[in-house]
Design a protein around this motif. Sequence first.
Motif, mmCIF file in Angstrom:
data_model
loop_
_atom_site.group_PDB
_atom_site.id
_atom_site.type_symbol
_atom_site.label_atom_id
_atom_site.label_comp_id
_atom_site.label_asym_id
_atom_site.label_seq_id
_atom_site.Cartn_x
_atom_site.Cartn_y
_atom_site.Cartn_z
ATOM 1 N N ILE A 111 0.012 2.651 11.035
ATOM 2 C CA ILE A 111 -0.276 2.939 9.625
ATOM 3 C C ILE A 111 -1.499 3.852 9.524
ATOM 4 O O ILE A 111 -1.548 4.761 8.689
ATOM 5 N N SER A 112 -2.480 3.641 10.391
ATOM 6 C CA SER A 112 -3.633 4.539 10.432
ATOM 7 C C SER A 112 -3.192 5.949 10.804
ATOM 8 O O SER A 112 -3.629 6.942 10.200
ATOM 9 N N LEU A 113 -2.308 6.049 11.796
ATOM 10 C CA LEU A 113 -1.806 7.355 12.224
ATOM 11 C C LEU A 113 -1.056 8.051 11.093
ATOM 12 O O LEU A 113 -1.296 9.234 10.805
ATOM 13 N N LEU A 114 -0.158 7.332 10.429
ATOM 14 C CA LEU A 114 0.636 7.955 9.365
ATOM 15 C C LEU A 114 -0.226 8.351 8.175
ATOM 16 O O LEU A 114 0.079 9.319 7.472
ATOM 17 N N SER A 115 -1.303 7.617 7.925
ATOM 18 C CA SER A 115 -2.221 8.006 6.856
ATOM 19 C C SER A 115 -2.856 9.357 7.159
ATOM 20 O O SER A 115 -3.038 10.194 6.261
ATOM 21 N N ALA A 116 -3.191 9.579 8.436
ATOM 22 C CA ALA A 116 -3.734 10.874 8.831
ATOM 23 C C ALA A 116 -2.682 11.969 8.712
ATOM 24 O O ALA A 116 -2.971 13.082 8.253
ATOM 25 N N LEU A 117 -1.439 11.651 9.094
ATOM 26 C CA LEU A 117 -0.363 12.648 9.026
ATOM 27 C C LEU A 117 0.048 12.942 7.586
ATOM 28 O O LEU A 117 0.582 14.026 7.299
ATOM 29 N N ALA A 118 -0.215 12.009 6.685
ATOM 30 C CA ALA A 118 0.151 12.205 5.281
ATOM 31 C C ALA A 118 -0.532 13.430 4.690
ATOM 32 O O ALA A 118 0.053 14.139 3.860
ATOM 33 N N VAL A 119 -1.775 13.679 5.097
ATOM 34 C CA VAL A 119 -2.516 14.809 4.533
ATOM 35 C C VAL A 119 -2.287 16.095 5.328
ATOM 36 O O VAL A 119 -2.825 17.142 4.960
ATOM 37 N N GLN A 120 -1.486 16.020 6.392
ATOM 38 C CA GLN A 120 -1.173 17.197 7.197
ATOM 39 C C GLN A 120 0.269 17.657 6.974
ATOM 40 O O GLN A 120 0.710 18.640 7.579
ATOM 41 N N THR A 121 1.001 16.939 6.127
ATOM 42 C CA THR A 121 2.386 17.266 5.811
ATOM 43 C C THR A 121 2.566 17.140 4.298
ATOM 44 O O THR A 121 1.684 16.634 3.595
ATOM 45 N N SER A 122 3.738 17.568 3.795
ATOM 46 C CA SER A 122 3.933 17.506 2.347
ATOM 47 C C SER A 122 5.270 16.941 1.905
ATOM 48 O O SER A 122 5.415 16.541 0.752
ATOM 49 N N ARG A 123 6.265 16.878 2.802
ATOM 50 C CA ARG A 123 7.606 16.459 2.376
ATOM 51 C C ARG A 123 8.211 15.343 3.230
ATOM 52 O O ARG A 123 8.982 14.539 2.733
ATOM 53 N N ILE A 124 7.893 15.306 4.496
ATOM 54 C CA ILE A 124 8.606 14.416 5.416
ATOM 55 C C ILE A 124 8.228 12.950 5.200
ATOM 56 O O ILE A 124 7.083 12.624 4.894
ATOM 57 N N LEU A 131 0.178 -6.596 3.630
ATOM 58 C CA LEU A 131 1.113 -5.572 4.074
ATOM 59 C C LEU A 131 1.604 -4.735 2.902
ATOM 60 O O LEU A 131 1.683 -3.502 2.989
ATOM 61 N N ALA A 132 1.940 -5.397 1.793
ATOM 62 C CA ALA A 132 2.412 -4.666 0.617
ATOM 63 C C ALA A 132 1.357 -3.693 0.116
ATOM 64 O O ALA A 132 1.655 -2.547 -0.237
ATOM 65 N N ARG A 133 0.115 -4.126 0.110
ATOM 66 C CA ARG A 133 -0.983 -3.275 -0.365
ATOM 67 C C ARG A 133 -1.199 -2.084 0.568
ATOM 68 O O ARG A 133 -1.416 -0.953 0.113
ATOM 69 N N THR A 134 -1.138 -2.318 1.884
ATOM 70 C CA THR A 134 -1.359 -1.251 2.860
ATOM 71 C C THR A 134 -0.272 -0.190 2.769
ATOM 72 O O THR A 134 -0.558 1.022 2.735
ATOM 73 N N PHE A 135 1.000 -0.602 2.736
ATOM 74 C CA PHE A 135 2.087 0.373 2.684
ATOM 75 C C PHE A 135 2.142 1.089 1.339
ATOM 76 O O PHE A 135 2.476 2.288 1.289
ATOM 77 N N LEU A 136 1.842 0.399 0.259
ATOM 78 C CA LEU A 136 1.818 1.082 -1.033
ATOM 79 C C LEU A 136 0.670 2.085 -1.079
ATOM 80 O O LEU A 136 0.796 3.165 -1.671
ATOM 81 N N SER A 137 -0.462 1.768 -0.453
ATOM 82 C CA SER A 137 -1.559 2.733 -0.362
ATOM 83 C C SER A 137 -1.105 3.981 0.392
ATOM 84 O O SER A 137 -1.368 5.118 -0.036
ATOM 85 N N LEU A 138 -0.417 3.789 1.535
ATOM 86 C CA LEU A 138 0.121 4.925 2.281
ATOM 87 C C LEU A 138 1.099 5.716 1.426
ATOM 88 O O LEU A 138 1.114 6.949 1.445
ATOM 89 N N ASP A 139 1.910 5.015 0.657
ATOM 90 C CA ASP A 139 2.890 5.662 -0.204
ATOM 91 C C ASP A 139 2.209 6.538 -1.255
ATOM 92 O O ASP A 139 2.625 7.669 -1.508
#
Length: 263
Positions: free
Chosen positions: A83-96, A112-120
């Motif tokens: 989840i930490s990794l994907l949070s970093a990738l979230a700001v390096q991508t725009s659609r995937i 878990l719900a709070r963490t994934f919704l934050s990533l979302d």
Amino acid sequence: MTAHRRQMKLGAFLWATGHHIAAWRHPKAHVTAGVDIEHYIQLARTAEAAKFDMIFCEDAAGVREADINIASQTSRSIGFEPISLLSALAVQTSRIGLVCTASTSYNEPYGLARTFLSLDLLSSGRAGWNLVTSASHIEAANFGSTGLRPHAHRYERAREFAAVVAALWRGKLDGVSGPGHDGRSFSVRDPLDLPRSPQGAPVMVQAGASDEGRDLAARTADVVFTAAQTFEEARAFYDDLMGRLATYGREPDDIKIMPGVAP
């Protein structure tokens, strides 16, 4: 009447040095890829440019083999928390899409719900949760457990876990007048301190092949990963899973099945 246009869905399963257990020994392998953020950024951007729908990172909360001196067996255990990794990738991508594994055995629904919704929200509606129940004694030992829960108990917990998470994501758990959820395994009072997802809720993914796993997928999943080895096995899996949907008031178009391919 215009025919419904169907498109193949593509996901890239990112495993640091590849899916072969000895891939890290190849002369051109990037041995420390699992902890190289630039490596993952390149992979994510490449997949996005190629029109992939998602990237996926699996996870296990423990070194995969008991003998940590066997480097070829532990090489795939070296990597970022996903989840930490994907949070970093979230700001390096725009659609995937950004999907990763988290276990119902070693987490709690609210966190878990709070963490994934934050990533979302960080990714403008691109997050997905691959629900697993964890079947490893090695993982169990890392969480103060005296042993692995029996298979049926893990899935009983997972069903309640998934229901609570879904209610939290959709804003249907409100404990103003009392416990929002008071069940056998979990008690949750408050709604999340976050707005709804731009996509309604993060995507729910499942990959269980057992009878309980397929039933949980039919009940909760938007996407199902499978790794059938023959066409006949794949067809039987598809028919079985689709046959379970009506029990939960769902239609075949409510779920996407993504078979694994190792090119």
